[in-house]
Design a protein around this motif. Structure first.
Motif, PDB file in Angstrom:
ATOM      1  N   LEU A  49       4.544   5.994  34.694  1.00 60.58           N
ATOM      2  CA  LEU A  49       4.636   4.831  33.814  1.00 60.58           C
ATOM      3  C   LEU A  49       3.342   4.624  33.036  1.00 60.58           C
ATOM      4  N   GLN A  50       2.217   4.898  33.667  1.00 66.04           N
ATOM      5  CA  GLN A  50       0.941   4.783  32.955  1.00 66.04           C
ATOM      6  C   GLN A  50       0.812   5.864  31.888  1.00 66.04           C
ATOM      7  N   GLU A  51       1.041   7.089  32.274  1.00 65.36           N
ATOM      8  CA  GLU A  51       0.763   8.203  31.379  1.00 65.36           C
ATOM      9  C   GLU A  51       1.811   8.378  30.291  1.00 65.36           C
ATOM     10  N   HIS A  78      15.873   4.414  23.833  1.00 66.98           N
ATOM     11  CA  HIS A  78      16.914   4.059  24.805  1.00 66.98           C
ATOM     12  C   HIS A  78      16.903   5.037  25.991  1.00 66.98           C
ATOM     13  N   GLU A  79      16.708   6.294  25.721  1.00 69.95           N
ATOM     14  CA  GLU A  79      16.652   7.286  26.789  1.00 69.95           C
ATOM     15  C   GLU A  79      15.446   7.035  27.693  1.00 69.95           C
ATOM     16  N   ASP A  80      14.291   6.729  27.085  1.00 66.33           N
ATOM     17  CA  ASP A  80      13.112   6.388  27.885  1.00 66.33           C
ATOM     18  C   ASP A  80      13.388   5.182  28.776  1.00 66.33           C
ATOM     19  N   LYS A  87       1.253   5.654  27.013  1.00 65.79           N
ATOM     20  CA  LYS A  87       0.589   6.487  26.003  1.00 65.79           C
ATOM     21  C   LYS A  87       1.553   7.100  25.002  1.00 65.79           C
ATOM     22  N   TYR A  88       2.831   7.083  25.310  1.00 60.81           N
ATOM     23  CA  TYR A  88       3.808   7.703  24.421  1.00 60.81           C
ATOM     24  C   TYR A  88       4.932   6.730  24.054  1.00 60.81           C
ATOM     25  N   HIS A  89       5.543   6.130  25.057  1.00 62.43           N
ATOM     26  CA  HIS A  89       6.706   5.277  24.819  1.00 62.43           C
ATOM     27  C   HIS A  89       6.344   3.986  24.085  1.00 62.43           C
ATOM     28  N   HIS A  90       5.377   3.233  24.593  1.00 61.61           N
ATOM     29  CA  HIS A  90       5.025   1.974  23.941  1.00 61.61           C
ATOM     30  C   HIS A  90       4.498   2.162  22.514  1.00 61.61           C
ATOM     31  N   PRO A  91       3.667   3.172  22.246  1.00 62.28           N
ATOM     32  CA  PRO A  91       3.257   3.373  20.843  1.00 62.28           C
ATOM     33  C   PRO A  91       4.438   3.659  19.909  1.00 62.28           C
ATOM     34  N   LYS A  92       5.450   4.341  20.427  1.00 63.67           N
ATOM     35  CA  LYS A  92       6.648   4.606  19.630  1.00 63.67           C
ATOM     36  C   LYS A  92       7.365   3.293  19.317  1.00 63.67           C
ATOM     37  N   TRP A  98       6.264   8.938  12.860  1.00 59.70           N
ATOM     38  CA  TRP A  98       6.077   9.302  14.263  1.00 59.70           C
ATOM     39  C   TRP A  98       5.763  10.777  14.331  1.00 59.70           C
ATOM     40  N   GLU A  99       4.542  11.088  14.687  1.00 57.33           N
ATOM     41  CA  GLU A  99       4.064  12.468  14.652  1.00 57.33           C
ATOM     42  C   GLU A  99       4.462  13.283  15.869  1.00 57.33           C
ATOM     43  N   SER A 100       4.633  12.616  16.984  1.00 61.02           N
ATOM     44  CA  SER A 100       4.830  13.350  18.224  1.00 61.02           C
ATOM     45  C   SER A 100       6.277  13.314  18.683  1.00 61.02           C
TER      46      SER A 100
END
Length: 169
Positions: free
Chosen positions: A45-47, A7-9, A51-56, A151-153
């Motif tokens: 948005l790309q990086e 939600h924050e993202d 690479k972080y938000h969508h995988p989560k 979720w590792e990261s």
């Protein structure tokens, strides 16, 4: 918690989309536009998002679809994330071309910017108003605990990581 970070993202992405929409308005009003700032927003948005938000999100969505059969709307989000990644890459290339002094008609750029902002907003609205409330309602605290262990990261956000910076937006 995993869901609160999503939600924050979304909130942070919405802020960048507002910035891009303001630039679209400036283009339509024949005002000066900061293309470097547009590039930075798209690069973020790309990086970060891709690479972080969508995988989560995908971790949660896949778990949900596996556990709750018949969640077709949730299942289609994988394809939508791929589509958004392609759209973002295409738009980033257009912005890079402008910054390298390529001649791109302003109305074509405005059309691409408008499409980019609209597609991103539609995606966020689908997730925030339909998908995430459904998932939050059905997943148990045990489900969330399990997902958190998967979720590792907990990589911090490169743009909005510091609380005092959040107040600027």
């Amino acid at each position: 918690m995993l869901i609160s970070s999503i939600h924050e993202d979304h909130n942070n992405i919405s802020k960048l989309l507002k910035l891009l929409a303001r630039n679209l308005t400036a283009i339509k009003n024949e005002k000066t536009v900061n293309y470097s700032l547009i590039r930075d927003a798209v690069r973020y948005l790309q990086e970060h998002a891709e690479k972080y938000h969508h995988p989560k999100e995908d971790l949660i969505y896949h778990y949900y679809v596996d556990k709750y059969k018949g969640a077709a709307e949730v299942a289609r989000l994988d394809a939508e994330h791929d589509s958004l990644a392609s759209l973002t890459a295409e738009f980033a290339d257009t912005v890079d071309m402008i910054l390298m002094d390529a001649v791109i008609p302003l109305d074509l750029f405005a059309e691409k910017l408008n499409r980019f902002v609209l597609c991103q907003r539609e995606h966020l609205e689908l997730e925030e108003h339909a998908i995430l409330p459904l998932i939050e309602k059905q997943l148990t605290s045990e489900d969330w605990s399990y997902l958190q262990t998967q979720w590792e990261s907990e990589r911090s956000d490169p743009l909005f990581w510091e609380p005092r910076l959040r107040q600027l937006y």
